[in-house]
Scaffold this motif. Structure first.
Motif, PDB file in Angstrom:
ATOM      1  N   GLN A 222     -13.879  -1.244   3.246  1.00 52.13           N
ATOM      2  CA  GLN A 222     -14.275   0.160   3.095  1.00 52.13           C
ATOM      3  C   GLN A 222     -13.183   0.963   2.400  1.00 52.13           C
ATOM      4  O   GLN A 222     -13.468   1.880   1.629  1.00 52.13           O
ATOM      5  CB  GLN A 222     -14.594   0.803   4.453  1.00 52.13           C
ATOM      6  CG  GLN A 222     -15.703   0.144   5.228  1.00 52.13           C
ATOM      7  CD  GLN A 222     -15.210  -1.071   6.004  1.00 52.13           C
ATOM      8  OE1 GLN A 222     -14.008  -1.324   6.117  1.00 52.13           O
ATOM      9  NE2 GLN A 222     -16.146  -1.842   6.531  1.00 52.13           N
ATOM     10  N   GLN A 223     -11.922   0.640   2.700  1.00 52.53           N
ATOM     11  CA  GLN A 223     -10.798   1.329   2.057  1.00 52.53           C
ATOM     12  C   GLN A 223     -10.657   0.891   0.602  1.00 52.53           C
ATOM     13  O   GLN A 223     -10.194   1.652  -0.236  1.00 52.53           O
ATOM     14  CB  GLN A 223      -9.496   1.014   2.805  1.00 52.53           C
ATOM     15  CG  GLN A 223      -9.433   1.532   4.203  1.00 52.53           C
ATOM     16  CD  GLN A 223      -9.215   3.038   4.229  1.00 52.53           C
ATOM     17  OE1 GLN A 223      -8.786   3.643   3.265  1.00 52.53           O
ATOM     18  NE2 GLN A 223      -9.526   3.650   5.358  1.00 52.53           N
ATOM     19  N   ALA A 224     -11.033  -0.347   0.293  1.00 53.62           N
ATOM     20  CA  ALA A 224     -10.868  -0.895  -1.054  1.00 53.62           C
ATOM     21  C   ALA A 224     -11.928  -0.400  -2.026  1.00 53.62           C
ATOM     22  O   ALA A 224     -11.671  -0.309  -3.232  1.00 53.62           O
ATOM     23  CB  ALA A 224     -10.900  -2.418  -0.998  1.00 53.62           C
TER      24      ALA A 224
ATOM     25  N   TYR B  82     -11.224   2.289  -4.775  1.00 52.30           N
ATOM     26  CA  TYR B  82     -10.269   1.807  -5.775  1.00 52.30           C
ATOM     27  C   TYR B  82     -10.926   0.821  -6.732  1.00 52.30           C
ATOM     28  O   TYR B  82     -10.638   0.819  -7.931  1.00 52.30           O
ATOM     29  CB  TYR B  82      -9.050   1.179  -5.097  1.00 52.30           C
ATOM     30  CG  TYR B  82      -8.283   2.168  -4.266  1.00 52.30           C
ATOM     31  CD1 TYR B  82      -7.598   3.218  -4.863  1.00 52.30           C
ATOM     32  CD2 TYR B  82      -8.260   2.060  -2.883  1.00 52.30           C
ATOM     33  CE1 TYR B  82      -6.900   4.135  -4.096  1.00 52.30           C
ATOM     34  CE2 TYR B  82      -7.558   2.977  -2.119  1.00 52.30           C
ATOM     35  CZ  TYR B  82      -6.888   4.012  -2.720  1.00 52.30           C
ATOM     36  OH  TYR B  82      -6.196   4.924  -1.965  1.00 52.30           O
TER      37      TYR B  82
ATOM     38  N   TRP C 215      -5.947  -3.647   0.212  1.00 49.72           N
ATOM     39  CA  TRP C 215      -6.857  -3.308   1.299  1.00 49.72           C
ATOM     40  C   TRP C 215      -7.753  -4.492   1.650  1.00 49.72           C
ATOM     41  O   TRP C 215      -8.040  -4.725   2.833  1.00 49.72           O
ATOM     42  CB  TRP C 215      -7.697  -2.084   0.953  1.00 49.72           C
ATOM     43  CG  TRP C 215      -6.932  -0.810   1.040  1.00 49.72           C
ATOM     44  CD1 TRP C 215      -6.574   0.012   0.014  1.00 49.72           C
ATOM     45  CD2 TRP C 215      -6.399  -0.210   2.231  1.00 49.72           C
ATOM     46  NE1 TRP C 215      -5.858   1.080   0.491  1.00 49.72           N
ATOM     47  CE2 TRP C 215      -5.742   0.970   1.837  1.00 49.72           C
ATOM     48  CE3 TRP C 215      -6.411  -0.556   3.571  1.00 49.72           C
ATOM     49  CZ2 TRP C 215      -5.096   1.803   2.750  1.00 49.72           C
ATOM     50  CZ3 TRP C 215      -5.780   0.276   4.490  1.00 49.72           C
ATOM     51  CH2 TRP C 215      -5.130   1.446   4.070  1.00 49.72           C
TER      52      TRP C 215
ATOM     53  N   GLU D 184     -10.027  -4.802   4.995  1.00 56.54           N
ATOM     54  CA  GLU D 184     -10.589  -3.452   5.120  1.00 56.54           C
ATOM     55  C   GLU D 184     -11.323  -3.091   3.830  1.00 56.54           C
ATOM     56  O   GLU D 184     -10.840  -2.292   3.019  1.00 56.54           O
ATOM     57  CB  GLU D 184      -9.478  -2.452   5.416  1.00 56.54           C
ATOM     58  CG  GLU D 184      -8.801  -2.698   6.754  1.00 56.54           C
ATOM     59  CD  GLU D 184      -7.816  -1.617   7.112  1.00 56.54           C
ATOM     60  OE1 GLU D 184      -8.095  -0.437   6.837  1.00 56.54           O
ATOM     61  OE2 GLU D 184      -6.765  -1.957   7.675  1.00 56.54           O
TER      62      GLU D 184
ATOM     63  N   GLN E  84       0.502   3.737  -3.092  1.00 58.80           N
ATOM     64  CA  GLN E  84      -0.039   5.078  -2.874  1.00 58.80           C
ATOM     65  C   GLN E  84       0.916   6.155  -3.391  1.00 58.80           C
ATOM     66  O   GLN E  84       0.473   7.217  -3.816  1.00 58.80           O
ATOM     67  CB  GLN E  84      -0.375   5.282  -1.400  1.00 58.80           C
ATOM     68  CG  GLN E  84      -1.652   4.560  -1.028  1.00 58.80           C
ATOM     69  CD  GLN E  84      -2.056   4.760   0.409  1.00 58.80           C
ATOM     70  OE1 GLN E  84      -1.219   5.018   1.274  1.00 58.80           O
ATOM     71  NE2 GLN E  84      -3.338   4.612   0.689  1.00 58.80           N
TER      72      GLN E  84
ATOM     73  N   ILE F 195       0.836  -1.201   0.000  1.00 57.20           N
ATOM     74  CA  ILE F 195       0.000   0.000   0.000  1.00 57.20           C
ATOM     75  C   ILE F 195       0.874   1.256   0.000  1.00 57.20           C
ATOM     76  O   ILE F 195       0.584   2.217  -0.709  1.00 57.20           O
ATOM     77  CB  ILE F 195      -0.976  -0.022   1.192  1.00 57.20           C
ATOM     78  CG1 ILE F 195      -2.056  -1.082   0.962  1.00 57.20           C
ATOM     79  CG2 ILE F 195      -1.596   1.343   1.426  1.00 57.20           C
ATOM     80  CD1 ILE F 195      -2.902  -1.384   2.175  1.00 57.20           C
TER      81      ILE F 195
END
Length: 127
Positions: A105-107, A110, A98, A103, A78, A74
């Motif tokens: 919600q983070q993925a 994207y 992610w 996780e 990033q 990551i």
């Protein structure tokens, strides 16, 4: 002034050649015994060219797929996203990292971006 321009051009060309050399060297490292060495070569290329996406993307992809280190992946990916948010399949790898960390919600952003950029790619939709 012309001498300075020539010198800067030569240094830029040398840096690009060195970056490509380290990337090729990493690609030539095959097999499970050379996984750490391969990552070291990707990182050398990324240090030589911190403004290029390819070495950082390669380091992130390798960290995720071969080293199973999503946090490290990551971080590299990033950095690529800051340089070029639409870099080919960057968003898919970030989403996968992610999701590997559990996780979703983070993925999600994207995954949506990847599906918009590459609607023909079925692996973007499988998640």
């Amino acid at each position: 002034m012309a001498g300075l321009a020539i010198l800067l051009g030569v240094l830029g060309t040398w840096r690009l050649a060195q970056t490509q050399w380290w990337l090729r060297r990493a690609i030539m490292c095959r097999g499970p015994a050379l996984v750490q060495e391969r990552q070291a070569f990707f990182l050398r290329a990324a240090r030589l060219a911190p403004d290029q996406c390819e070495p950082l993307y390669a380091a992130g992809a390798h960290a995720l797929q071969h080293l199973q280190k999503p946090v490290e992946a990551i971080a590299y990916l990033q950095r690529v996203a800051r340089l070029n948010p639409n870099f080919a399949h960057l968003n898919r790898l970030l989403a996968r990292a992610w999701l590997t960390r559990d996780e979703p919600q983070q993925a999600w952003p994207y995954l949506l971006t990847e599906a918009k950029l590459f609607p023909q790619a079925l692996d973007s939709w499988q998640w």
